[in-house]
Enzyme design. Structure first.
Site, PDB file in Angstrom:
ATOM      1  N   CYS A 120     137.912-109.279  60.023  1.00 24.48           N
ATOM      2  CA  CYS A 120     137.279-108.329  60.857  1.00 24.48           C
ATOM      3  C   CYS A 120     138.320-107.613  62.407  1.00 24.48           C
ATOM      4  O   CYS A 120     138.225-106.522  62.787  1.00 24.48           O
ATOM      5  CB  CYS A 120     136.236-109.042  61.474  1.00 24.48           C
ATOM      6  SG  CYS A 120     134.803-108.832  62.559  1.00 24.48           S
ATOM      7  N   CYS A 121     139.033-108.293  62.442  1.00 26.73           N
ATOM      8  CA  CYS A 121     140.077-108.084  62.741  1.00 26.73           C
ATOM      9  C   CYS A 121     140.739-106.461  62.501  1.00 26.73           C
ATOM     10  O   CYS A 121     141.221-105.077  63.424  1.00 26.73           O
ATOM     11  CB  CYS A 121     141.733-108.729  63.537  1.00 26.73           C
ATOM     12  SG  CYS A 121     141.026-109.633  64.310  1.00 26.73           S
ATOM     13  N   CYS A 203     137.486-110.746  71.946  1.00 22.76           N
ATOM     14  CA  CYS A 203     135.515-109.959  71.354  1.00 22.76           C
ATOM     15  C   CYS A 203     135.098-111.278  71.787  1.00 22.76           C
ATOM     16  O   CYS A 203     135.300-112.325  72.157  1.00 22.76           O
ATOM     17  CB  CYS A 203     135.874-109.554  69.994  1.00 22.76           C
ATOM     18  SG  CYS A 203     136.624-108.330  69.319  1.00 22.76           S
ATOM     19  N   CYS A 206     134.637-114.077  70.513  1.00 22.54           N
ATOM     20  CA  CYS A 206     136.321-114.875  69.691  1.00 22.54           C
ATOM     21  C   CYS A 206     136.321-115.784  70.866  1.00 22.54           C
ATOM     22  O   CYS A 206     138.189-115.772  70.740  1.00 22.54           O
ATOM     23  CB  CYS A 206     136.631-113.972  68.040  1.00 22.54           C
ATOM     24  SG  CYS A 206     136.511-113.861  67.373  1.00 22.54           S
ATOM     25  N   CYS A 231     146.088-111.326  65.752  1.00 22.25           N
ATOM     26  CA  CYS A 231     144.726-110.497  65.631  1.00 22.25           C
ATOM     27  C   CYS A 231     145.571-109.520  64.857  1.00 22.25           C
ATOM     28  O   CYS A 231     144.195-109.573  63.387  1.00 22.25           O
ATOM     29  CB  CYS A 231     144.022-109.538  66.269  1.00 22.25           C
ATOM     30  SG  CYS A 231     145.255-108.331  67.316  1.00 22.25           S
TER      31      CYS A 231
END
Length: 251
Positions: A120-121, A203, A206, A231
């Site tokens: 995702c990162c 985010c 997170c 990240c």
């Protein structure tokens, strides 16, 4: 043999002077250069120093607009515009890559494993970062040594081998108190989440507020081991990019 004399920490005026000198060096020797701002406290200090000293023509400021940021963080773009008459450039992930990740894994699959979180990162942060850095000679971050154990060996100037450019961390020597003293003394706008227990902001899904006594980055990816809390923006093949400082490179 006598022990070496401990080095006293620099005063805030000395830190400011050293940071300004670093930024002026970048502007003079490494243009075009860019500053990657997370819109958090440290990055607002650098934003203020860049814009206050009229370096924005040689050091452009951008942010990674991941699509999952807090409303308060996004609001900082308007506050910077209002305060400095400057538009921070947002870099966003590719919509197709985000849609494919969500369709295959679910919207919040990053909670399932470190691999899913890093993917995702990669989509939301690393790929846009690569686009933002393309064509530049150097990039700047607001990282500080005191932020976490993964940043303890941080240097003011490093060589980013992954992107084949110089990388600068002008606030490496600054403490948390230094950052906030500068912000308050210079009326620098800052993310209101900092007043709600968020010393480190990423985010929204997170990041959580921290409890008194917790590490300043404890709220980032709080479900993971502290040793893995990066990240990927500053990591290559599982290792921090900061393998050698610039001085070590030239040794």
């Amino acid at each position: 043999m006598s022990s070496p004399t401990p080095t006293l920490p620099l005063s805030l005026p000395e830190l400011v002077a050293a940071t300004k000198a670093t930024l002026e060096k970048i502007a003079a020797e490494y243009t075009p250069a860019v500053f990657a701002s997370s819109l958090a406290a440290e990055d607002m200090v650098l934003t203020d120093l860049i814009l206050r000293n009229r370096l924005q023509d040689r050091i452009a400021i951008f942010t990674l607009e991941t699509g999952r940021l807090h409303a308060e963080t996004l609001g900082m773009l308007d506050r910077i515009k209002e305060t400095y008459s400057y538009d921070v450039t947002p870099y966003r992930p590719q919509l197709e890559a985000v849609a494919a990740y969500v369709e295959q894994n679910g919207l919040n699959a990053f909670y399932d494993s470190i691999e899913m979180r890093k993917e995702c990162c990669r989509i939301r942060k690393i790929e846009p970062l690569n686009r933002a850095l393309a064509g530049n000679k150097a990039w700047i971050t607001g990282q500080r040594r005191a932020q976490s154990q993964t940043r303890a060996e941080l240097h003011v100037q490093e060589q980013d081998e992954a992107h084949a450019m110089a990388k600068f961390n002008p606030l490496a020597d600054w403490s948390e108190d230094d950052v906030w003293q500068y912000i308050r003394s210079n009326n620098v706008p800052y993310n209101p989440l900092h007043d709600k227990g968020y010393p480190s902001i990423g985010c929204e899904p997170c990041t959580r507020a921290i409890q008194p006594g917790e590490d300043v980055r404890a709220g980032r990816w709080w479900w993971e081991n502290p040793d893995s809390k990066e990240c990927g923006l500053h990591v290559v093949d599982g290792k921090l990019i900061r393998i050698k400082s610039a001085s070590q490179q030239n040794a």
